[in-house]
Design a protein around this motif. Structure first.
Motif, mmCIF file in Angstrom:
data_model
loop_
_atom_site.group_PDB
_atom_site.id
_atom_site.type_symbol
_atom_site.label_atom_id
_atom_site.label_comp_id
_atom_site.label_asym_id
_atom_site.label_seq_id
_atom_site.Cartn_x
_atom_site.Cartn_y
_atom_site.Cartn_z
ATOM 1 N N ALA A 186 -6.555 -15.209 8.654
ATOM 2 C CA ALA A 186 -5.809 -16.264 7.952
ATOM 3 C C ALA A 186 -6.380 -16.552 6.569
ATOM 4 O O ALA A 186 -5.872 -17.431 5.864
ATOM 5 N N SER A 187 -7.393 -15.817 6.171
ATOM 6 C CA SER A 187 -8.093 -16.106 4.921
ATOM 7 C C SER A 187 -7.577 -15.256 3.759
ATOM 8 O O SER A 187 -6.829 -14.287 3.941
ATOM 9 N N GLU A 188 -8.038 -15.613 2.569
ATOM 10 C CA GLU A 188 -7.732 -14.824 1.377
ATOM 11 C C GLU A 188 -8.296 -13.412 1.507
ATOM 12 O O GLU A 188 -7.698 -12.439 1.038
ATOM 13 N N GLN A 189 -9.447 -13.282 2.162
ATOM 14 C CA GLN A 189 -10.122 -11.993 2.247
ATOM 15 C C GLN A 189 -9.335 -10.956 3.048
ATOM 16 O O GLN A 189 -9.591 -9.752 2.929
ATOM 17 N N ALA A 190 -8.396 -11.402 3.866
ATOM 18 C CA ALA A 190 -7.626 -10.478 4.712
ATOM 19 C C ALA A 190 -6.251 -10.155 4.126
ATOM 20 O O ALA A 190 -5.349 -9.731 4.848
ATOM 21 N N GLY A 191 -6.108 -10.319 2.848
ATOM 22 C CA GLY A 191 -4.804 -10.149 2.214
ATOM 23 C C GLY A 191 -4.229 -8.743 2.256
ATOM 24 O O GLY A 191 -3.030 -8.563 2.027
ATOM 25 N N TYR A 192 -5.058 -7.734 2.551
ATOM 26 C CA TYR A 192 -4.564 -6.358 2.599
ATOM 27 C C TYR A 192 -4.511 -5.835 4.033
ATOM 28 O O TYR A 192 -4.347 -4.644 4.261
ATOM 29 N N ILE A 193 -4.653 -6.723 4.992
ATOM 30 C CA ILE A 193 -4.570 -6.354 6.409
ATOM 31 C C ILE A 193 -3.267 -6.903 6.965
ATOM 32 O O ILE A 193 -3.059 -8.114 7.000
ATOM 33 N N SER A 194 -2.370 -6.035 7.391
ATOM 34 C CA SER A 194 -1.104 -6.494 7.950
ATOM 35 C C SER A 194 -0.533 -5.432 8.887
ATOM 36 O O SER A 194 -0.803 -4.235 8.726
ATOM 37 N N GLY A 195 0.209 -5.884 9.860
ATOM 38 C CA GLY A 195 0.826 -4.980 10.821
ATOM 39 C C GLY A 195 -0.155 -4.416 11.837
ATOM 40 O O GLY A 195 0.134 -3.410 12.486
ATOM 41 N N GLN A 196 -1.304 -5.086 12.018
ATOM 42 C CA GLN A 196 -2.354 -4.549 12.887
ATOM 43 C C GLN A 196 -2.461 -5.324 14.198
ATOM 44 O O GLN A 196 -2.230 -6.529 14.237
ATOM 45 N N ILE A 197 -2.831 -4.585 15.245
ATOM 46 C CA ILE A 197 -3.145 -5.190 16.538
ATOM 47 C C ILE A 197 -4.654 -5.040 16.700
ATOM 48 O O ILE A 197 -5.169 -3.933 16.863
ATOM 49 N N ILE A 198 -5.372 -6.139 16.639
ATOM 50 C CA ILE A 198 -6.831 -6.104 16.624
ATOM 51 C C ILE A 198 -7.365 -6.629 17.946
ATOM 52 O O ILE A 198 -7.113 -7.770 18.323
ATOM 53 N N SER A 199 -8.110 -5.775 18.642
ATOM 54 C CA SER A 199 -8.657 -6.132 19.948
ATOM 55 C C SER A 199 -9.980 -6.858 19.808
ATOM 56 O O SER A 199 -10.766 -6.579 18.890
ATOM 57 N N ILE A 200 -10.236 -7.772 20.742
ATOM 58 C CA ILE A 200 -11.525 -8.434 20.840
ATOM 59 C C ILE A 200 -11.822 -8.574 22.323
ATOM 60 O O ILE A 200 -11.386 -9.505 22.985
ATOM 61 N N ASN A 201 -12.508 -7.545 22.872
ATOM 62 C CA ASN A 201 -12.592 -7.448 24.330
ATOM 63 C C ASN A 201 -13.915 -6.902 24.859
ATOM 64 O O ASN A 201 -13.992 -6.464 26.008
ATOM 65 N N GLY A 202 -14.964 -6.890 24.051
ATOM 66 C CA GLY A 202 -16.260 -6.431 24.537
ATOM 67 C C GLY A 202 -16.302 -4.978 24.917
ATOM 68 O O GLY A 202 -17.033 -4.570 25.819
ATOM 69 N N ALA A 203 -15.487 -4.160 24.235
ATOM 70 C CA ALA A 203 -15.430 -2.699 24.449
ATOM 71 C C ALA A 203 -14.733 -2.304 25.752
ATOM 72 O O ALA A 203 -14.948 -1.199 26.267
ATOM 73 N N MET A 204 -13.850 -3.185 26.263
ATOM 74 C CA MET A 204 -13.099 -2.832 27.481
ATOM 75 C C MET A 204 -12.251 -1.594 27.260
ATOM 76 O O MET A 204 -12.135 -0.746 28.130
ATOM 77 N N ILE A 205 -11.611 -1.516 26.088
ATOM 78 C CA ILE A 205 -10.795 -0.348 25.746
ATOM 79 C C ILE A 205 -11.019 -0.003 24.269
ATOM 80 O O ILE A 205 -11.452 -0.856 23.491
#
Length: 239
Positions: A220-239
């Motif tokens: 949601a920040s200014e720094q992520a302005g070039y990141i879009s259309g992504q599915i980002i996992s946060i799962n402790g290396a489950m997959i």
């Protein structure tokens, strides 16, 4: 100060997201349906800590009621950060799954995404800056027994995320999805004990809501302005 709406904001992950966005200097609108008191308490907590927050109460599955509530919010200005976090479980093995269990989960996660996002999109586009973050699940990526309805709804949300990102990219609005694994919230109580988590998660622990919130805040920040259309996992290396 940008205005941020977090649906399902009174729940475990939602509350962590609200606190983090408020800490980043945004005015946070904590959404709830049945959890009005929890939302009000969270908004009060944020204000006591020096942040800015209010609440919005509506059922994301009720298109007319959602539109009316959002129209009131938009009277005060555009919402430039939207976190679609509202979701429910109605788990059952597929042969025994009722139509109501299917419809209720799809209605909140998928139809709720449309009902909330669509009215906010044009006002967001007019500002030429926006962040839409959809909270998904590892179940949409790897599947999960007893959650065909939940996996289907979140999987469709992934496809919607990618398509909407293409539509909005030229106007400075990013659209991404965050797919958490096992996170320490009330939704996992009774489902995963410590031994099960150690077997399933290579990091051998559940994630913390604050860790999900940190990722959402970055997107949601200014720094992520070039990141879009992504599915980002946060799962402790489950997959």
């Amino acid at each position: 100060m940008k205005r941020a709406l977090v649906t399902g904001g009174s729940g475990g992950i939602g509350a962590a997201i609200c606190r983090r966005l408020a800490a980043d200097g945004h005015h946070v609108i904590v959404h709830a349906n049945r959890g009005r008191d929890r939302a009000a308490a969270l908004a009060g907590e944020i204000r006591e800590a020096g942040g800015s927050a209010g609440i919005a109460v509506f059922d994301v599955t009720d298109r007319a009621a959602t539109a009316a509530a959002l129209a009131e919010l938009l009277d005060e200005g555009p919402v430039q950060i939207l976190v679609n976090n509202a979701g429910i479980h109605a788990d059952a093995v597929f042969p025994g799954m009722s139509g109501e269990q299917w419809d209720s989960v799809v209605d909140v996660s998928l139809n709720g995404f449309f009902n909330v996002t669509q009215p906010l999109t044009l006002p967001m586009l007019r500002t030429r800056w926006g962040r839409i973050v959809n909270i998904s699940s590892v179940a949409a990526l790897a599947g999960n027994r007893g959650q065909v309805n939940y996996s289907a709804a979140k999987g469709a949300l992934h496809a919607a995320t990618r398509s909407l990102a293409l539509e909005l990219a030229s106007r400075g609005v990013t659209v991404n999805a965050v797919a958490p694994g096992i996170i320490e919230t009330g939704m996992i109580d009774g489902s995963f004990d410590t031994d099960a988590i150690r077997r399933i998660v290579p990091m051998q622990r559940a994630g913390r809501p604050e860790e999900v919130a940190d990722l959402v805040a970055f997107l949601a920040s200014e720094q992520a302005g070039y990141i879009s259309g992504q599915i980002i996992s946060i799962n402790g290396a489950m997959i």
